[in-house]
Design a protein around this motif. Sequence first.
Motif, PDB file in Angstrom:
ATOM      1  N   VAL A  28       0.834  -1.207   0.000  1.00  0.00           N
ATOM      2  CA  VAL A  28       0.000   0.000   0.000  1.00  0.00           C
ATOM      3  C   VAL A  28       0.865   1.252   0.000  1.00  0.00           C
ATOM      4  CG1 VAL A  28      -1.735   1.294   1.285  1.00  0.00           C
ATOM      5  CG2 VAL A  28      -1.911  -1.194   1.134  1.00  0.00           C
ATOM      6  N   GLN A  43       2.375   2.559  -3.229  1.00  0.00           N
ATOM      7  CA  GLN A  43       1.513   3.274  -4.176  1.00  0.00           C
ATOM      8  C   GLN A  43       1.670   4.796  -4.059  1.00  0.00           C
ATOM      9  OE1 GLN A  43      -0.104   2.016  -6.590  1.00  0.00           O
ATOM     10  NE2 GLN A  43      -1.147   0.112  -6.078  1.00  0.00           N
ATOM     11  N   THR A  97      -4.969   8.385  -5.022  1.00  0.00           N
ATOM     12  CA  THR A  97      -4.479   7.087  -4.555  1.00  0.00           C
ATOM     13  C   THR A  97      -3.151   7.240  -3.838  1.00  0.00           C
ATOM     14  OG1 THR A  97      -5.541   6.026  -6.451  1.00  0.00           O
ATOM     15  CG2 THR A  97      -3.920   4.726  -5.237  1.00  0.00           C
ATOM     16  N   ALA A 119      -2.499   6.648   0.259  1.00  0.00           N
ATOM     17  CA  ALA A 119      -1.806   5.388   0.534  1.00  0.00           C
ATOM     18  C   ALA A 119      -1.199   5.307   1.941  1.00  0.00           C
ATOM     19  CB  ALA A 119      -0.738   5.136  -0.528  1.00  0.00           C
ATOM     20  N   LEU A 134      -9.528  -2.017   2.834  1.00  0.00           N
ATOM     21  CA  LEU A 134      -8.402  -2.243   1.929  1.00  0.00           C
ATOM     22  C   LEU A 134      -8.890  -2.677   0.547  1.00  0.00           C
ATOM     23  CD1 LEU A 134      -5.331  -2.164   1.902  1.00  0.00           C
ATOM     24  CD2 LEU A 134      -5.313  -4.557   2.593  1.00  0.00           C
ATOM     25  N   TRP A 186     -10.449   0.387  -1.163  1.00  0.00           N
ATOM     26  CA  TRP A 186      -9.409   1.334  -1.585  1.00  0.00           C
ATOM     27  C   TRP A 186      -8.676   0.821  -2.819  1.00  0.00           C
ATOM     28  CZ3 TRP A 186      -4.009   0.949  -1.806  1.00  0.00           C
ATOM     29  CH2 TRP A 186      -3.333   2.161  -2.021  1.00  0.00           C
ATOM     30  N   ASN A 187      -8.380  -0.454  -2.842  1.00  0.00           N
ATOM     31  CA  ASN A 187      -7.700  -1.034  -4.010  1.00  0.00           C
ATOM     32  C   ASN A 187      -8.572  -0.959  -5.252  1.00  0.00           C
ATOM     33  OD1 ASN A 187      -4.939  -2.227  -3.548  1.00  0.00           O
ATOM     34  ND2 ASN A 187      -6.005  -3.132  -1.809  1.00  0.00           N
ATOM     35  N   GLY A 247      -8.545   2.566  -6.419  1.00  0.00           N
ATOM     36  CA  GLY A 247      -7.261   2.862  -7.054  1.00  0.00           C
ATOM     37  C   GLY A 247      -7.168   2.281  -8.450  1.00  0.00           C
ATOM     38  N   LEU A 248      -7.704   1.088  -8.636  1.00  0.00           N
ATOM     39  CA  LEU A 248      -7.729   0.482  -9.964  1.00  0.00           C
ATOM     40  C   LEU A 248      -8.578   1.304 -10.928  1.00  0.00           C
ATOM     41  CD1 LEU A 248      -8.069  -3.313  -9.073  1.00  0.00           C
ATOM     42  CD2 LEU A 248      -6.160  -2.244 -10.293  1.00  0.00           C
ATOM     43  N   HIS A 279      -1.913  -3.269  -6.789  1.00  0.00           N
ATOM     44  CA  HIS A 279      -3.316  -3.431  -6.409  1.00  0.00           C
ATOM     45  C   HIS A 279      -3.733  -4.899  -6.450  1.00  0.00           C
ATOM     46  CE1 HIS A 279      -4.591   0.639  -5.760  1.00  0.00           C
ATOM     47  NE2 HIS A 279      -4.307   1.035  -6.991  1.00  0.00           N
ATOM     48  N   SER A 299      -2.178  -6.751  -3.497  1.00  0.00           N
ATOM     49  CA  SER A 299      -2.817  -6.306  -2.261  1.00  0.00           C
ATOM     50  C   SER A 299      -4.222  -6.885  -2.132  1.00  0.00           C
ATOM     51  CB  SER A 299      -2.876  -4.769  -2.229  1.00  0.00           C
ATOM     52  OG  SER A 299      -3.436  -4.306  -1.018  1.00  0.00           O
ATOM     53  N   LEU A 300      -4.953  -6.927  -3.234  1.00  0.00           N
ATOM     54  CA  LEU A 300      -6.295  -7.520  -3.210  1.00  0.00           C
ATOM     55  C   LEU A 300      -6.231  -9.011  -2.892  1.00  0.00           C
ATOM     56  CD1 LEU A 300      -8.108  -5.815  -6.232  1.00  0.00           C
ATOM     57  CD2 LEU A 300      -8.859  -5.803  -3.840  1.00  0.00           C
TER      58      LEU A 300
END
Length: 217
Positions: free
Chosen positions: A86, A89, A123, A127, A145, A148-149, A152-153, A203, A206-207
């Motif tokens: 994170v 980013q 983003t 972060a 999370l 947020w991801n 961000g995508l 991302h 993290s996902l």
Amino acid sequence: MFIALVVLLYCTLIATLKRPWQTGVVLGLWLIVTGLGAARGLFMDFTSLPPHLALVIVPALVATFFFGFGPPLRTALPLISGRQLVVLQSFRVAVELLLWSLASQQLLPELMTFNGRNFDILTGLTAPFIAWYCFRKGASSSTLLIVWNLAGLALVTNVFAHGMLAAPTRFQYFFTTPANEIIGTFPYVWLPGFLVPTAYFLHFISLRKALAARAAR
């Protein structure tokens, strides 16, 4: 500054993924090949079908999806720090400032900056706070999370799509002055060839970790 950002991100990404040798060689060769190609003007033919820049974008995105969701990092995934994924980013703040600088010099369409239709800086700015809140005291807030991801995508996809549609290809939709030709030159070919895929990749990983943590609970 742009090359310095790419080198710094390259080194940090290698350290974060816990596979310095394999990651370093693959990414290093990719940066060298695409950089030399751009320096020789190989990606400046935007009128061909497909445009020559597709030789950079398509392999980069395919590799990003494969390594982001595929099996190569399965064993290393538990060792990768979710917090670092994170925090890393944050590099997108520097990218947006560089894009703004290029646009102010009339080298890049303004719609690709935060003065236009690019909100990706959000983003990068959020972060550090997301990393602090979601991973405080060793715990993880997987729901925030994940949201947020996904946001961000959406933001990086927005600027990526605008950038492609502002390039002087047969599919050009935004007829800006200047057109988005700079992404075919050195070193800016690394914007669609490395920086954008890295944002996607971080991302994705993290996902994967957030969804795995949520499933485990």
